[in-house]
Design a protein around this motif. Structure first.
Motif, PDB file in Angstrom:
ATOM      1  N   ARG A 240      27.078  82.706 -31.065  1.00 51.87           N
ATOM      2  CA  ARG A 240      27.956  83.807 -31.470  1.00 51.87           C
ATOM      3  C   ARG A 240      29.397  83.379 -31.711  1.00 51.87           C
ATOM      4  O   ARG A 240      30.259  84.211 -31.974  1.00 51.87           O
ATOM      5  CB  ARG A 240      27.917  84.923 -30.409  1.00 51.87           C
ATOM      6  CG  ARG A 240      26.560  85.604 -30.303  1.00 51.87           C
ATOM      7  CD  ARG A 240      26.615  86.832 -29.404  1.00 51.87           C
ATOM      8  NE  ARG A 240      25.358  87.537 -29.399  1.00 51.87           N
ATOM      9  CZ  ARG A 240      24.973  88.419 -30.319  1.00 51.87           C
ATOM     10  NH1 ARG A 240      25.786  88.698 -31.322  1.00 51.87           N
ATOM     11  NH2 ARG A 240      23.806  89.017 -30.249  1.00 51.87           N
ATOM     12  N   ARG A 241      29.667  82.105 -31.587  1.00 52.10           N
ATOM     13  CA  ARG A 241      31.022  81.647 -31.849  1.00 52.10           C
ATOM     14  C   ARG A 241      31.026  80.664 -33.012  1.00 52.10           C
ATOM     15  O   ARG A 241      29.989  80.089 -33.364  1.00 52.10           O
ATOM     16  CB  ARG A 241      31.640  81.010 -30.607  1.00 52.10           C
ATOM     17  CG  ARG A 241      30.988  79.723 -30.178  1.00 52.10           C
ATOM     18  CD  ARG A 241      31.513  79.224 -28.858  1.00 52.10           C
ATOM     19  NE  ARG A 241      30.993  77.883 -28.582  1.00 52.10           N
ATOM     20  CZ  ARG A 241      31.746  76.809 -28.422  1.00 52.10           C
ATOM     21  NH1 ARG A 241      33.067  76.892 -28.502  1.00 52.10           N
ATOM     22  NH2 ARG A 241      31.197  75.629 -28.175  1.00 52.10           N
ATOM     23  N   TYR A 258      36.315  82.236 -34.463  1.00 52.54           N
ATOM     24  CA  TYR A 258      35.817  83.612 -34.386  1.00 52.54           C
ATOM     25  C   TYR A 258      34.678  83.704 -33.382  1.00 52.54           C
ATOM     26  O   TYR A 258      34.089  82.700 -32.965  1.00 52.54           O
ATOM     27  CB  TYR A 258      35.334  84.086 -35.770  1.00 52.54           C
ATOM     28  CG  TYR A 258      34.029  83.447 -36.204  1.00 52.54           C
ATOM     29  CD1 TYR A 258      32.796  83.960 -35.792  1.00 52.54           C
ATOM     30  CD2 TYR A 258      34.031  82.308 -37.010  1.00 52.54           C
ATOM     31  CE1 TYR A 258      31.603  83.353 -36.167  1.00 52.54           C
ATOM     32  CE2 TYR A 258      32.843  81.701 -37.380  1.00 52.54           C
ATOM     33  CZ  TYR A 258      31.628  82.240 -36.957  1.00 52.54           C
ATOM     34  OH  TYR A 258      30.458  81.637 -37.320  1.00 52.54           O
ATOM     35  N   ARG A 259      34.364  84.923 -33.017  1.00 47.02           N
ATOM     36  CA  ARG A 259      33.148  85.217 -32.258  1.00 47.02           C
ATOM     37  C   ARG A 259      32.517  86.459 -32.870  1.00 47.02           C
ATOM     38  O   ARG A 259      33.203  87.339 -33.382  1.00 47.02           O
ATOM     39  CB  ARG A 259      33.440  85.416 -30.770  1.00 47.02           C
ATOM     40  CG  ARG A 259      34.483  86.464 -30.473  1.00 47.02           C
ATOM     41  CD  ARG A 259      34.817  86.508 -28.988  1.00 47.02           C
ATOM     42  NE  ARG A 259      35.940  87.397 -28.728  1.00 47.02           N
ATOM     43  CZ  ARG A 259      35.828  88.712 -28.558  1.00 47.02           C
ATOM     44  NH1 ARG A 259      34.621  89.277 -28.614  1.00 47.02           N
ATOM     45  NH2 ARG A 259      36.890  89.455 -28.335  1.00 47.02           N
ATOM     46  N   GLY A 264      30.866  93.100 -35.667  1.00 48.62           N
ATOM     47  CA  GLY A 264      31.130  92.077 -36.662  1.00 48.62           C
ATOM     48  C   GLY A 264      31.968  90.939 -36.100  1.00 48.62           C
ATOM     49  O   GLY A 264      32.417  90.979 -34.945  1.00 48.62           O
ATOM     50  N   PRO A 265      32.223  89.916 -36.889  1.00 51.21           N
ATOM     51  CA  PRO A 265      33.027  88.777 -36.420  1.00 51.21           C
ATOM     52  C   PRO A 265      34.492  89.174 -36.213  1.00 51.21           C
ATOM     53  O   PRO A 265      35.059  89.923 -37.008  1.00 51.21           O
ATOM     54  CB  PRO A 265      32.901  87.762 -37.561  1.00 51.21           C
ATOM     55  CG  PRO A 265      31.733  88.211 -38.373  1.00 51.21           C
ATOM     56  CD  PRO A 265      31.681  89.687 -38.238  1.00 51.21           C
ATOM     57  N   VAL A 266      35.085  88.658 -35.121  1.00 52.54           N
ATOM     58  CA  VAL A 266      36.502  88.892 -34.833  1.00 52.54           C
ATOM     59  C   VAL A 266      37.144  87.557 -34.473  1.00 52.54           C
ATOM     60  O   VAL A 266      36.459  86.618 -34.051  1.00 52.54           O
ATOM     61  CB  VAL A 266      36.696  89.904 -33.680  1.00 52.54           C
ATOM     62  CG1 VAL A 266      36.130  91.267 -34.044  1.00 52.54           C
ATOM     63  CG2 VAL A 266      36.058  89.385 -32.384  1.00 52.54           C
ATOM     64  N   THR A 267      38.442  87.462 -34.655  1.00 53.70           N
ATOM     65  CA  THR A 267      39.135  86.228 -34.325  1.00 53.70           C
ATOM     66  C   THR A 267      39.030  85.939 -32.832  1.00 53.70           C
ATOM     67  O   THR A 267      38.997  86.846 -32.002  1.00 53.70           O
ATOM     68  CB  THR A 267      40.608  86.288 -34.735  1.00 53.70           C
ATOM     69  OG1 THR A 267      41.213  87.439 -34.138  1.00 53.70           O
ATOM     70  CG2 THR A 267      40.747  86.359 -36.249  1.00 53.70           C
ATOM     71  N   ASP A 268      38.990  84.665 -32.501  1.00 55.90           N
ATOM     72  CA  ASP A 268      38.848  84.225 -31.117  1.00 55.90           C
ATOM     73  C   ASP A 268      39.942  83.194 -30.830  1.00 55.90           C
ATOM     74  O   ASP A 268      39.716  81.994 -30.863  1.00 55.90           O
ATOM     75  CB  ASP A 268      37.454  83.622 -30.909  1.00 55.90           C
ATOM     76  CG  ASP A 268      37.179  83.280 -29.451  1.00 55.90           C
ATOM     77  OD1 ASP A 268      37.867  83.826 -28.571  1.00 55.90           O
ATOM     78  OD2 ASP A 268      36.275  82.466 -29.203  1.00 55.90           O
ATOM     79  N   GLY A 269      41.131  83.685 -30.578  1.00 56.18           N
ATOM     80  CA  GLY A 269      42.260  82.799 -30.322  1.00 56.18           C
ATOM     81  C   GLY A 269      43.160  82.684 -31.539  1.00 56.18           C
ATOM     82  O   GLY A 269      42.787  83.047 -32.658  1.00 56.18           O
ATOM     83  N   PRO A 270      44.353  82.168 -31.330  1.00 55.58           N
ATOM     84  CA  PRO A 270      45.327  82.055 -32.424  1.00 55.58           C
ATOM     85  C   PRO A 270      44.916  80.980 -33.425  1.00 55.58           C
ATOM     86  O   PRO A 270      44.146  80.064 -33.107  1.00 55.58           O
ATOM     87  CB  PRO A 270      46.622  81.674 -31.698  1.00 55.58           C
ATOM     88  CG  PRO A 270      46.161  81.003 -30.445  1.00 55.58           C
ATOM     89  CD  PRO A 270      44.898  81.688 -30.043  1.00 55.58           C
TER      90      PRO A 270
END
Length: 315
Positions: A240-241, A258-259, A264-270
């Motif tokens: 999932r990442r 992303y994760r 849906g996919p979302v950002t995972d960190g800057p």
């Protein structure tokens, strides 16, 4: 009122300066690919290079003086050539991939006439020749011996598998599955297969113009939702990442992790930047994404990164 070219240049410069202030993640040097330490017949930069399901490179080298004579080398995880074969009369490949049974797939991006794909073995015998379609942008094989092919936008002016944007072929170069295309398909269209990642038997893409994260396995494709960044040219996936790497113009070295969530996919960190081990910018490279692993080739030098290292500060 339309912005003129100078306005676009200034906007691009401002964005590039913003990107340059981001933290960086560095590639690591994995090794060097060379055709032979003693045989000087071969050019010293590979004609094509690819990475198989085992994360090991294969490369094709042209003969200096004989246009249809090529050397194919298979390398270990430090870049050392483990085995090689000279092929006489093979096509000029844009892509090379291993296939089970000690076979080699060679593919030309453009189909001028007749076939643009050949399957050879390490004894120098050609087993198959076939047509994978014109305007080939990405080619990756699977452990079972299937061939995933993504196409760029000029494929749409043709006919057959290429018009679907993504297709899977058997090891003997026959179409096995086509991405559902057309106005009646519930899946996002693939106008240009910017990204392709194949892990095990599953293909992943985040394609122009909709930029949805899509996976395909067997006869099914799944839309995981619109990606949090549009325009990436490399895609890493681990469950999932994942990470989207690259972008338009000033964002060409941007990393967007992303994760995948139920929404849906979302950002995972800057965001971050991807750079060479010495901090220099990436230029004139070839890339292959396999699951969570990224492989970058600049002339004969092989660099690697993975999802974990792309989230770590480089010192």
């Amino acid at each position: 009122m339309r912005r003129n070219e100078a306005d676009r240049d200034r906007a691009s410069l401002r964005r590039r300066l913003e990107v340059l202030r981001l933290p960086v993640s560095t590639l690591r040097r994995a090794g060097h690919l060379l055709p032979s330490s003693t045989d000087r017949d071969w050019e010293r930069t590979p004609q094509s290079v690819g990475v198989g399901p085992d994360q090991q490179p294969v490369a094709v080298w042209n003969d200096h003086s004989r246009p249809q004579r090529r050397l194919v080398t298979a390398h270990d995880d430090r870049g050392r050539a483990l085995r090689s074969v000279v092929l006489d009369g093979c096509l000029l490949p844009t892509f090379v991939q291993p296939l089970p049974g000690d076979r080699i797939l060679l593919v030309s991006a453009r189909r001028r006439e007749g076939s643009n794909a050949e399957v050879w073995d390490f004894d120098g015998h050609r087993h198959h020749a076939g047509d994978l379609g014109d305007a080939v942008e990405q080619v990756l094989t699977t452990p079972a011996g299937d061939i995933w092919v993504g196409y760029f936008d000029e494929a749409k002016s043709g006919s057959g598998p290429q018009t679907h944007g993504l297709a899977r072929f058997t090891g003997d170069l026959r179409p096995a599955w086509l991405y559902p295309a057309g106005p009646d398909s519930p899946l996002p269209s693939i106008f240009d297969c910017f990204t392709l990642n194949v892990t095990a038997e599953t293909a992943w893409t985040c394609a122009y113009t909709d930029f949805h994260l899509v996976s395909a396995s067997g006869t099914q494709a799944t839309d995981h939702g619109r990606a949090p960044y549009q325009g990436a040219h490399m895609l890493l996936v681990d469950g999932r990442r994942g990470a989207l790497i690259g972008g338009y113009a000033p964002e060409y070295d941007l990393i967007t992790r992303y994760r995948t969530t139920p929404d849906g996919p979302v950002t995972d960190g800057p965001p971050r930047r991807l750079v060479l081990p010495d901090g220099m910018e990436l230029r004139d490279f070839r890339a292959t994404a396999r699951g969570p692993e990224l492989h970058i080739f600049i002339r004969t030098t092989w660099y690697r990164a993975d999802l974990d290292s792309l989230g770590a500060d480089s010192t």
